[in-house]
Design a protein around this motif. Sequence first.
Motif, PDB file in Angstrom:
ATOM      1  N   TYR A 137     -32.893  24.156 -10.113  1.00 31.93           N
ATOM      2  CA  TYR A 137     -32.593  25.590 -10.016  1.00 31.93           C
ATOM      3  C   TYR A 137     -31.108  25.851 -10.251  1.00 31.93           C
ATOM      4  O   TYR A 137     -30.730  26.745 -11.008  1.00 31.93           O
ATOM      5  N   PHE A 138     -30.261  25.047  -9.604  1.00 39.20           N
ATOM      6  CA  PHE A 138     -28.816  25.230  -9.769  1.00 39.20           C
ATOM      7  C   PHE A 138     -28.391  24.981 -11.217  1.00 39.20           C
ATOM      8  O   PHE A 138     -27.526  25.675 -11.744  1.00 39.20           O
ATOM      9  N   VAL A 139     -29.008  23.979 -11.839  1.00 42.83           N
ATOM     10  CA  VAL A 139     -28.698  23.713 -13.248  1.00 42.83           C
ATOM     11  C   VAL A 139     -29.086  24.933 -14.095  1.00 42.83           C
ATOM     12  O   VAL A 139     -28.316  25.392 -14.938  1.00 42.83           O
ATOM     13  N   ALA A 140     -30.286  25.480 -13.823  1.00 40.87           N
ATOM     14  CA  ALA A 140     -30.737  26.657 -14.574  1.00 40.87           C
ATOM     15  C   ALA A 140     -29.808  27.842 -14.354  1.00 40.87           C
ATOM     16  O   ALA A 140     -29.600  28.662 -15.234  1.00 40.87           O
ATOM     17  N   LEU A 141     -29.228  27.897 -13.148  1.00 43.61           N
ATOM     18  CA  LEU A 141     -28.329  29.006 -12.817  1.00 43.61           C
ATOM     19  C   LEU A 141     -26.996  28.866 -13.536  1.00 43.61           C
ATOM     20  O   LEU A 141     -26.391  29.845 -13.955  1.00 43.61           O
ATOM     21  N   GLN A 142     -26.536  27.628 -13.708  1.00 42.37           N
ATOM     22  CA  GLN A 142     -25.176  27.403 -14.187  1.00 42.37           C
ATOM     23  C   GLN A 142     -25.069  26.976 -15.644  1.00 42.37           C
ATOM     24  O   GLN A 142     -24.023  27.180 -16.252  1.00 42.37           O
ATOM     25  N   ALA A 143     -26.132  26.358 -16.183  1.00 44.56           N
ATOM     26  CA  ALA A 143     -26.027  25.821 -17.544  1.00 44.56           C
ATOM     27  C   ALA A 143     -25.811  26.948 -18.555  1.00 44.56           C
ATOM     28  O   ALA A 143     -26.108  28.111 -18.277  1.00 44.56           O
ATOM     29  N   GLU A 144     -25.284  26.575 -19.723  1.00 44.62           N
ATOM     30  CA  GLU A 144     -24.981  27.568 -20.754  1.00 44.62           C
ATOM     31  C   GLU A 144     -26.260  28.171 -21.346  1.00 44.62           C
ATOM     32  O   GLU A 144     -26.412  29.383 -21.421  1.00 44.62           O
TER      33      GLU A 144
ATOM     34  N   GLU B 269     -17.752  22.432 -10.652  1.00 46.79           N
ATOM     35  CA  GLU B 269     -19.090  22.678 -11.209  1.00 46.79           C
ATOM     36  C   GLU B 269     -20.152  21.852 -10.493  1.00 46.79           C
ATOM     37  O   GLU B 269     -21.317  22.206 -10.456  1.00 46.79           O
ATOM     38  N   GLY B 270     -19.723  20.729  -9.938  1.00 45.42           N
ATOM     39  CA  GLY B 270     -20.707  19.823  -9.339  1.00 45.42           C
ATOM     40  C   GLY B 270     -20.968  20.084  -7.874  1.00 45.42           C
ATOM     41  O   GLY B 270     -21.842  19.448  -7.279  1.00 45.42           O
ATOM     42  N   SER B 271     -20.233  21.041  -7.274  1.00 43.23           N
ATOM     43  CA  SER B 271     -20.317  21.165  -5.819  1.00 43.23           C
ATOM     44  C   SER B 271     -21.700  21.613  -5.351  1.00 43.23           C
ATOM     45  O   SER B 271     -22.134  21.256  -4.265  1.00 43.23           O
ATOM     46  N   ALA B 272     -22.399  22.378  -6.192  1.00 45.98           N
ATOM     47  CA  ALA B 272     -23.712  22.865  -5.762  1.00 45.98           C
ATOM     48  C   ALA B 272     -24.757  21.751  -5.757  1.00 45.98           C
ATOM     49  O   ALA B 272     -25.740  21.825  -5.032  1.00 45.98           O
ATOM     50  N   VAL B 273     -24.526  20.726  -6.591  1.00 41.14           N
ATOM     51  CA  VAL B 273     -25.577  19.714  -6.730  1.00 41.14           C
ATOM     52  C   VAL B 273     -25.188  18.360  -6.161  1.00 41.14           C
ATOM     53  O   VAL B 273     -25.999  17.441  -6.121  1.00 41.14           O
ATOM     54  N   VAL B 274     -23.934  18.214  -5.678  1.00 36.10           N
ATOM     55  CA  VAL B 274     -23.471  16.881  -5.294  1.00 36.10           C
ATOM     56  C   VAL B 274     -24.342  16.273  -4.201  1.00 36.10           C
ATOM     57  O   VAL B 274     -24.658  15.074  -4.239  1.00 36.10           O
ATOM     58  N   ILE B 275     -24.791  17.104  -3.249  1.00 37.59           N
ATOM     59  CA  ILE B 275     -25.603  16.562  -2.152  1.00 37.59           C
ATOM     60  C   ILE B 275     -26.943  16.043  -2.677  1.00 37.59           C
ATOM     61  O   ILE B 275     -27.435  15.002  -2.238  1.00 37.59           O
ATOM     62  N   PHE B 276     -27.498  16.749  -3.675  1.00 38.48           N
ATOM     63  CA  PHE B 276     -28.768  16.295  -4.235  1.00 38.48           C
ATOM     64  C   PHE B 276     -28.584  14.989  -5.006  1.00 38.48           C
ATOM     65  O   PHE B 276     -29.464  14.129  -5.012  1.00 38.48           O
ATOM     66  N   ILE B 277     -27.421  14.856  -5.665  1.00 38.64           N
ATOM     67  CA  ILE B 277     -27.164  13.616  -6.400  1.00 38.64           C
ATOM     68  C   ILE B 277     -26.986  12.454  -5.418  1.00 38.64           C
ATOM     69  O   ILE B 277     -27.515  11.354  -5.637  1.00 38.64           O
ATOM     70  N   ILE B 278     -26.282  12.720  -4.316  1.00 38.41           N
ATOM     71  CA  ILE B 278     -26.154  11.678  -3.295  1.00 38.41           C
ATOM     72  C   ILE B 278     -27.535  11.299  -2.764  1.00 38.41           C
ATOM     73  O   ILE B 278     -27.839  10.123  -2.551  1.00 38.41           O
ATOM     74  N   MET B 279     -28.381  12.315  -2.602  1.00 40.70           N
ATOM     75  CA  MET B 279     -29.741  12.027  -2.137  1.00 40.70           C
ATOM     76  C   MET B 279     -30.464  11.104  -3.104  1.00 40.70           C
ATOM     77  O   MET B 279     -31.117  10.135  -2.674  1.00 40.70           O
ATOM     78  N   ALA B 280     -30.313  11.357  -4.410  1.00 41.10           N
ATOM     79  CA  ALA B 280     -30.965  10.510  -5.409  1.00 41.10           C
ATOM     80  C   ALA B 280     -30.452   9.075  -5.302  1.00 41.10           C
ATOM     81  O   ALA B 280     -31.228   8.111  -5.347  1.00 41.10           O
ATOM     82  N   ILE B 281     -29.130   8.933  -5.120  1.00 45.14           N
ATOM     83  CA  ILE B 281     -28.552   7.590  -5.038  1.00 45.14           C
ATOM     84  C   ILE B 281     -29.058   6.867  -3.787  1.00 45.14           C
ATOM     85  O   ILE B 281     -29.440   5.693  -3.849  1.00 45.14           O
ATOM     86  N   VAL B 282     -29.084   7.598  -2.663  1.00 42.82           N
ATOM     87  CA  VAL B 282     -29.567   6.985  -1.421  1.00 42.82           C
ATOM     88  C   VAL B 282     -31.023   6.563  -1.565  1.00 42.82           C
ATOM     89  O   VAL B 282     -31.422   5.488  -1.112  1.00 42.82           O
ATOM     90  N   LEU B 283     -31.828   7.400  -2.238  1.00 41.45           N
ATOM     91  CA  LEU B 283     -33.237   7.051  -2.437  1.00 41.45           C
ATOM     92  C   LEU B 283     -33.377   5.768  -3.249  1.00 41.45           C
ATOM     93  O   LEU B 283     -34.290   4.977  -3.036  1.00 41.45           O
ATOM     94  N   LEU B 284     -32.442   5.563  -4.186  1.00 39.14           N
ATOM     95  CA  LEU B 284     -32.498   4.354  -5.005  1.00 39.14           C
ATOM     96  C   LEU B 284     -32.088   3.121  -4.205  1.00 39.14           C
ATOM     97  O   LEU B 284     -32.692   2.061  -4.324  1.00 39.14           O
TER      98      LEU B 284
END
Lengths: 325, 295
Positions: A137-144, B269-284
């Motif tokens: 969702y966030f990607v869809a919100l922010q991507a170009e 730009e990454g602040s909204a998704v960083v926690i989800f990316i950390i979650m992916a890494i932890v899951l791995l």
Amino acid sequence: MAMADKTTEAVAVAQTTGMPRLHKIIFSVLLAALIVLPFVVYPIFAMKVMCFALFAAAFNLLLGFGGLLSFGHAAYFGGASYIAAHAAKVWGLTPELAVLTGTAAAAVLGLVIGALSIRRQGIYFAMVTLAFAQMVYFVALQAEFTGGEDGIQSVPRGDLFGLISLEGNIALYFFVLTLTFGGILLLYRIVHSPFGQVLKAIRENEPRAISLGYDVNRYKLIVFTLSATMAGLAGATKSQVFQLASLTDVHWSMSGEVVLMTLLGGMGTIFGPLVGAGIIVTMQNYLATFGAWVTVIQGVIFVLGVLLFREGVVGVLARWLKKPL
Amino acid sequence: MFELLGIPPQVLLGQLLLGLINGSFYAVLSLGLAVIFGLLNIINFAHGALYMAGAFVAWMLLNYLGIGYWPALILAPLIVGAFGIVLERTMLSRLYHLDHLYSLLLTFGLALIIQGLFRNYYGISGLPYQIPAALSGGQNLGFMFLPNYRAWVVVASVIVCFGTWFIIEKTRLGAYLRAATENPVLVGAFGVNVPLMIMLTYGFGVALAGFAGVLAAPIYSVNPNMGEQLIIVVFAVVVIGGMGSIMGAIVTGYMLGIIEGLTRVFYPEGSAVVIFIIMAIVLLIKPDGLFGRPA
């Protein structure tokens, strides 16, 4: 998982040789009705129902037969819708190729997210899928290319195979009918294949399936990817119908909606998700004037469904008729 | 003053503070989820909606009854907790014998209802809530300006988190609770009223969400949507930390808030998704979560 105990035996009976007669009749009647439908009701509405029916059926493959509750199916539905819209509008692909591109994107997304999500079980699985969907969702919100809050608008309907114009609603309707009905038949085939049987075994008793030598995680990943792919097909088709891909399609409430459709129609039944989708889309259509009350009403249906009506409409019918539906 | 990678310290420390405040909310909310999960084995999807309800109750107490921030800090969690107990008694308790996924679906439905109702009556534009007089203004620390209220949020959340940890890990009541988590049937056989304990635990976990809501009211505007985005991030926090340990939930909450704040400095730009990316890494790497026990 004990989620669909009641229908399990029923489904097990159904898988002997080909499609049982009752199912053949229902599918034939349904197809006949769908061919007449666009001349009776507003075709766009009918197409919306069909897209959501396929979406719910795809979700049901995972929940009802795989026993895996994903709370992030909007990611594949909406993701495919964005990619298909982009392919049709910017790359100028023909409708069938645009839909195919969107569906393929959903498959890849499902494969990646599925591979990570199946590492946890039960409620953790639900939370992980929800979190990843929020990331999409966030990607869809922010991507170009997704156009942020506007979404991708006025997607051209184009010419099927570059030959047949889909500008007219009726022509488009039969294109959508072919895709969604074909998708639902394919899902039926998957459920009743040997693969589907193993899936149900895993749902009922995972440790036992492991001890019988099945590579459970591989099955889970395959069913997750298949479900995401078919959800993607639904989303990609929807973007062609409405000529629009928007944030609504990837929002978590969309994930909730497909759960509601499946729950209401009957988890683990063949026709339940289709009925559930029909009820919810019709309800949204008639209640549109009530604005925000729709959310409250959906919440109430959720609560009542869970407390009092766990079998769903088709689940109850199947119990009365003593036949798998 | 020092500069780090060309970033002025004011910006860095400002974002660190913001991260710490977000982390405070993550910690209190994931703590509530972990407490509920420990005994009930369910994930409370309505947690975000009840956090929002806590903020609204504080707003209503002020605007309808003239009750200010400090009483509301106690009253609002009690009201939200009591509401939670009603939900548990009337609905959730009917589902304990079924697959836990049904409870999850139920609380999801409840979240839709609560959010929808507030949205209908109060709109989505948000309502203002004044910072209490005693905590307005701020401290000039020389290198940065520290608003008093924000400092209070961090302090209050730390007190509540460690208070909860102390009760659960160090007191007799907590010992009953932990025992009931391990084996509710056996604890019941010893004469402990387990259903009552389950009810109060749910009420307490939900009251924590209400408390976080009151804390949040003066910082963020009181808004029906304030819980929905937050709770999904908190779910990711819970997956990263694992719900096996109370301390784990707390530490992970603060830690991820700070990481998110730092990301906002170095890669906005990454602040909204960083926690989800950390979650992916932890899951791995460690699928059961950093503090989790294998299922």
